[in-house]
Design a protein around this motif. Structure first.
Motif, PDB file in Angstrom:
ATOM      1  N   ASN A  85      44.109 -17.320   1.814  1.00  0.00           N
ATOM      2  CA  ASN A  85      43.157 -16.403   2.407  1.00  0.00           C
ATOM      3  C   ASN A  85      43.196 -15.076   1.653  1.00  0.00           C
ATOM      4  N   ALA A  86      42.026 -14.485   1.440  1.00  0.00           N
ATOM      5  CA  ALA A  86      41.970 -13.220   0.692  1.00  0.00           C
ATOM      6  C   ALA A  86      42.846 -12.156   1.346  1.00  0.00           C
ATOM      7  N   SER A  87      42.946 -12.181   2.673  1.00  0.00           N
ATOM      8  CA  SER A  87      43.738 -11.144   3.341  1.00  0.00           C
ATOM      9  C   SER A  87      45.230 -11.276   3.027  1.00  0.00           C
ATOM     10  N   GLY A 132      33.191 -10.159  -3.747  1.00  0.00           N
ATOM     11  CA  GLY A 132      33.352 -10.045  -2.297  1.00  0.00           C
ATOM     12  C   GLY A 132      34.829 -10.014  -1.927  1.00  0.00           C
ATOM     13  N   GLN A 133      35.179 -10.741  -0.857  1.00  0.00           N
ATOM     14  CA  GLN A 133      36.573 -10.689  -0.362  1.00  0.00           C
ATOM     15  C   GLN A 133      37.561 -11.177  -1.422  1.00  0.00           C
ATOM     16  N   VAL A 134      37.273 -12.315  -2.031  1.00  0.00           N
ATOM     17  CA  VAL A 134      38.219 -12.876  -3.011  1.00  0.00           C
ATOM     18  C   VAL A 134      38.121 -12.134  -4.345  1.00  0.00           C
ATOM     19  N   GLY A 135      36.906 -12.039  -4.888  1.00  0.00           N
ATOM     20  CA  GLY A 135      36.731 -11.397  -6.200  1.00  0.00           C
ATOM     21  C   GLY A 135      37.130  -9.930  -6.166  1.00  0.00           C
ATOM     22  N   ALA A 149      34.035 -16.500  -7.839  1.00  0.00           N
ATOM     23  CA  ALA A 149      34.373 -16.369  -6.414  1.00  0.00           C
ATOM     24  C   ALA A 149      33.095 -16.172  -5.617  1.00  0.00           C
ATOM     25  N   VAL A 150      32.327 -17.263  -5.500  1.00  0.00           N
ATOM     26  CA  VAL A 150      31.019 -17.237  -4.835  1.00  0.00           C
ATOM     27  C   VAL A 150      30.957 -18.401  -3.841  1.00  0.00           C
ATOM     28  N   PRO A 151      29.995 -18.398  -2.938  1.00  0.00           N
ATOM     29  CA  PRO A 151      29.814 -19.586  -2.099  1.00  0.00           C
ATOM     30  C   PRO A 151      29.542 -20.803  -2.995  1.00  0.00           C
ATOM     31  N   SER A 195      31.207  -8.024 -11.086  1.00  0.00           N
ATOM     32  CA  SER A 195      29.756  -8.140 -11.189  1.00  0.00           C
ATOM     33  C   SER A 195      29.134  -8.473  -9.850  1.00  0.00           C
ATOM     34  N   SER A 196      27.848  -8.217  -9.817  1.00  0.00           N
ATOM     35  CA  SER A 196      27.030  -8.508  -8.642  1.00  0.00           C
ATOM     36  C   SER A 196      25.608  -8.679  -9.149  1.00  0.00           C
ATOM     37  N   ARG A 197      24.795  -9.339  -8.313  1.00  0.00           N
ATOM     38  CA  ARG A 197      23.366  -9.361  -8.646  1.00  0.00           C
ATOM     39  C   ARG A 197      22.768  -7.985  -8.388  1.00  0.00           C
ATOM     40  N   GLU A 198      23.523  -7.136  -7.700  1.00  0.00           N
ATOM     41  CA  GLU A 198      23.114  -5.727  -7.490  1.00  0.00           C
ATOM     42  C   GLU A 198      24.297  -4.834  -7.840  1.00  0.00           C
TER      43      GLU A 198
HETATM   44  N1  LIG Z   1      37.580 -15.268   1.901  1.00  0.00           N
HETATM   45  C1  LIG Z   1      38.670 -16.012   1.702  1.00  0.00           C
HETATM   46  O1  LIG Z   1      39.751 -15.737   2.288  1.00  0.00           O
HETATM   47  C2  LIG Z   1      38.620 -17.181   0.752  1.00  0.00           C
HETATM   48  C3  LIG Z   1      39.837 -17.781   0.397  1.00  0.00           C
HETATM   49  C4  LIG Z   1      39.837 -18.821  -0.543  1.00  0.00           C
HETATM   50  C5  LIG Z   1      38.631 -19.241  -1.110  1.00  0.00           C
HETATM   51  N2  LIG Z   1      37.460 -18.663  -0.718  1.00  0.00           N
HETATM   52  C6  LIG Z   1      36.228 -19.126  -1.361  1.00  0.00           C
HETATM   53  O2  LIG Z   1      35.932 -18.189  -2.377  1.00  0.00           O
HETATM   54  C7  LIG Z   1      34.507 -18.048  -2.504  1.00  0.00           C
HETATM   55  C8  LIG Z   1      34.136 -16.584  -2.281  1.00  0.00           C
HETATM   56  O3  LIG Z   1      34.510 -16.239  -0.968  1.00  0.00           O
HETATM   57  P1  LIG Z   1      34.445 -14.730  -0.440  1.00  0.00           P
HETATM   58  O4  LIG Z   1      35.056 -14.765   0.907  1.00  0.00           O
HETATM   59  O5  LIG Z   1      34.950 -13.818  -1.479  1.00  0.00           O
HETATM   60  O6  LIG Z   1      32.879 -14.552  -0.279  1.00  0.00           O
HETATM   61  P2  LIG Z   1      32.049 -13.199  -0.112  1.00  0.00           P
HETATM   62  O7  LIG Z   1      32.925 -12.109   0.362  1.00  0.00           O
HETATM   63  O8  LIG Z   1      30.844 -13.555   0.678  1.00  0.00           O
HETATM   64  O9  LIG Z   1      31.610 -12.871  -1.615  1.00  0.00           O
HETATM   65  C9  LIG Z   1      30.847 -13.794  -2.332  1.00  0.00           C
HETATM   66  C10 LIG Z   1      30.110 -13.082  -3.436  1.00  0.00           C
HETATM   67  O10 LIG Z   1      29.365 -14.072  -4.144  1.00  0.00           O
HETATM   68  C11 LIG Z   1      28.263 -13.440  -4.727  1.00  0.00           C
HETATM   69  N3  LIG Z   1      27.175 -14.426  -4.884  1.00  0.00           N
HETATM   70  C12 LIG Z   1      26.583 -15.163  -3.929  1.00  0.00           C
HETATM   71  N4  LIG Z   1      25.646 -15.953  -4.476  1.00  0.00           N
HETATM   72  C13 LIG Z   1      25.638 -15.697  -5.805  1.00  0.00           C
HETATM   73  C14 LIG Z   1      24.888 -16.173  -6.911  1.00  0.00           C
HETATM   74  N5  LIG Z   1      23.927 -17.102  -6.761  1.00  0.00           N
HETATM   75  N6  LIG Z   1      25.150 -15.674  -8.153  1.00  0.00           N
HETATM   76  C15 LIG Z   1      26.115 -14.741  -8.318  1.00  0.00           C
HETATM   77  N7  LIG Z   1      26.856 -14.241  -7.299  1.00  0.00           N
HETATM   78  C16 LIG Z   1      26.615 -14.713  -6.065  1.00  0.00           C
HETATM   79  C17 LIG Z   1      27.858 -12.297  -3.799  1.00  0.00           C
HETATM   80  O11 LIG Z   1      27.657 -11.198  -4.654  1.00  0.00           O
HETATM   81  P3  LIG Z   1      26.260 -10.394  -4.760  1.00  0.00           P
HETATM   82  O12 LIG Z   1      25.447 -10.704  -3.529  1.00  0.00           O
HETATM   83  O13 LIG Z   1      26.731  -8.993  -4.806  1.00  0.00           O
HETATM   84  O14 LIG Z   1      25.638 -10.838  -6.036  1.00  0.00           O
HETATM   85  C18 LIG Z   1      29.104 -12.064  -2.946  1.00  0.00           C
HETATM   86  O15 LIG Z   1      29.667 -10.777  -3.124  1.00  0.00           O
HETATM   87  C19 LIG Z   1      33.902 -19.008  -1.487  1.00  0.00           C
HETATM   88  O16 LIG Z   1      33.579 -20.226  -2.109  1.00  0.00           O
HETATM   89  C20 LIG Z   1      35.015 -19.180  -0.454  1.00  0.00           C
HETATM   90  O17 LIG Z   1      34.905 -20.405   0.240  1.00  0.00           O
HETATM   91  C21 LIG Z   1      37.424 -17.631   0.189  1.00  0.00           C
END
Ligand SMILES: NC(=O)c1ccc[n+]([C@@H]2O[C@H](COP(=O)([O-])OP(=O)(O)OC[C@H]3O[C@@H](n4cnc5c(N)ncnc54)[C@H](OP(=O)(O)O)[C@@H]3O)[C@@H](O)[C@H]2O)c1
Length: 215
Positions: free
Chosen positions: A171-173, A49-52, A105-107, A69-72
Motif C-alpha cells: 500500500n502506498a501509505s 498519484g498515491q504510488v507515483g 503507476a496508473v489504473p 508526469s501528468s496529462r496536466e
Molecule cells: N494506492 C495504493 O496503495 C496502490 C498500491 C499498490 C498498487 N497500486 C496500483 O498502482 C496504480 C496507481 O495507483 P494510485 O493509487 O497511485 O492511483 P492514483 O492516485 O489514482 O494515480 C493514478 C495516476 O494515473 C494517471 N493516469 C490515469 N490515466 C492515465 C493515462 N491514460 N495516461 C497517463 N496517466 C494516467 C493520473 O494522472 P493524471 O490524471 O494527472 O494524468 C493519476 O495521477 C494502480 O494500478 C493501483 O492499482 C496502488
C-alpha cells in the motif's frame, strides 16, 4: 540514533547501492548516465498519484533525479515541491525522454493506450510497473490480464522494455516514511540487470526487496 540521522544514513546507503547497480547496467544504458551531474539512473514517473507521487518523492530525497508526469503537468506543483530539489514535472512524453528508468503507476485500464502511444520510446528502458488489474475498475483488460498472468500480460504490452513488476503488493501509505526498514516489496523481472536496478530502487525507499517468480 536520532530519526533525522537514521533517515539521512538510509539515503546515503541507497545512493551507494545504486551506484553499485550502475556498474552492471547494459552498456547502452550506462552511457546515458551524466558524469558530473549525478551518476544515478534518472527516473521518469507516469502517474504521479498515491504510488507515483510517494515513490518519486522517496527517490528524489534519496538523491535520484526524478521527473513526475501528468496529462496536466501544471497541476504537479505540490508534488514537485514536496519531493524537493531533485524533482521536476513534465508531460508523459517528457518523463519518458528524461528517465533511464520509468515507473508506471496508473489504473491498469490505461496501460493499453499508454503502450500504444509510447511503447516505441519506452523500448530499451527499464520499466517498473506498479499497477494492479481490478476488473471492477479497469474493465475487460483486467479480466484478460488476470487470466494470462498480470505481469506477463503487461510485459508483452511493452515489448523491448527491460520490464519489472514491483511495488504492486504494498500500500502506498506503507511507503510514506520510507517503509520503516522492514516492509517487503515483491519484484519480478524479465532482465537480470533491470532486476538489480529495481532491487536498489526498492532499498532506496527503505524497503526490503523480495524476489518474486520469474517472468
Ligand atoms: N494506492 C495504493 O496503495 C496502490 C498500491 C499498490 C498498487 N497500486 C496500483 O498502482 C496504480 C496507481 O495507483 P494510485 O493509487 O497511485 O492511483 P492514483 O492516485 O489514482 O494515480 C493514478 C495516476 O494515473 C494517471 N493516469 C490515469 N490515466 C492515465 C493515462 N491514460 N495516461 C497517463 N496517466 C494516467 C493520473 O494522472 P493524471 O490524471 O494527472 O494524468 C493519476 O495521477 C494502480 O494500478 C493501483 O492499482 C496502488
Amino acid at each position: 540514533m536520532p530519526p533525522s540521522f537514521r533517515s539521512s544514513r538510509r539515503n546515503v546507503l541507497g545512493v551507494i547501492c545504486s551506484i553499485t547497480a550502475i556498474t552492471s547496467l547494459p552498456p547502452a544504458m550506462a552511457e546515458s548516465y551524466r558524469p558530473g551531474k549525478t551518476n544515478l539512473p534518472r527516473i521518469g514517473i507516469i502517474g504521479s498519484g498515491q504510488v507515483g507521487g510517494t515513490l518519486g518523492r522517496l527517490w528524489a530525497q534519496a538523491g535520484y533525479q526524478v521527473m513526475f508526469s501528468s496529462r496536466e503537468p501544471e497541476l504537479l506543483q505540490d508534488v514537485v515541491a514536496n519531493a524537493g530539489a531533485n524533482a521536476r514535472a513534465g508531460d508523459v512524453a517528457q518523463a519518458i525522454a528524461f528517465g533511464d528508468v520509468i515507473l508506471l503507476a496508473v489504473p491498469y485500464g490505461a496501460e493499453p493506450s499508454i503502450a500504444e502511444k509510447y511503447s516505441k520510446v519506452l523500448a530499451g528502458k527499464i520499466l517498473i510497473d506498479a499497477d494492479n488489474a481490478y476488473p471492477y475498475r479497469d474493465g475487460a483488460v483486467a479480466e484478460k490480464a488476470r487470466s494470462f498472468g498480470v505481469a506477463k500480460y503487461s510485459a508483452q504490452l511493452f515489448p523491448g522494455t527491460l520490464f519489472v513488476r514491483a511495488f504492486n503488493s504494498v500500500n502506498a501509505s506503507s511507503l510514506t516514511d520510507g517503509g520503516g526498514g522492514d516492509t517487503e516489496v515483491l519484484y519480478s523481472f524479465t532482465n537480470d540487470k533491470a532486476g538489480e536496478v529495481a532491487a536498489q530502487l526498492i532499498k532506496a525507499t527503505g524497503c526490503v526487496p523480495v524476489r518474486g517468480h520469474d517472468l
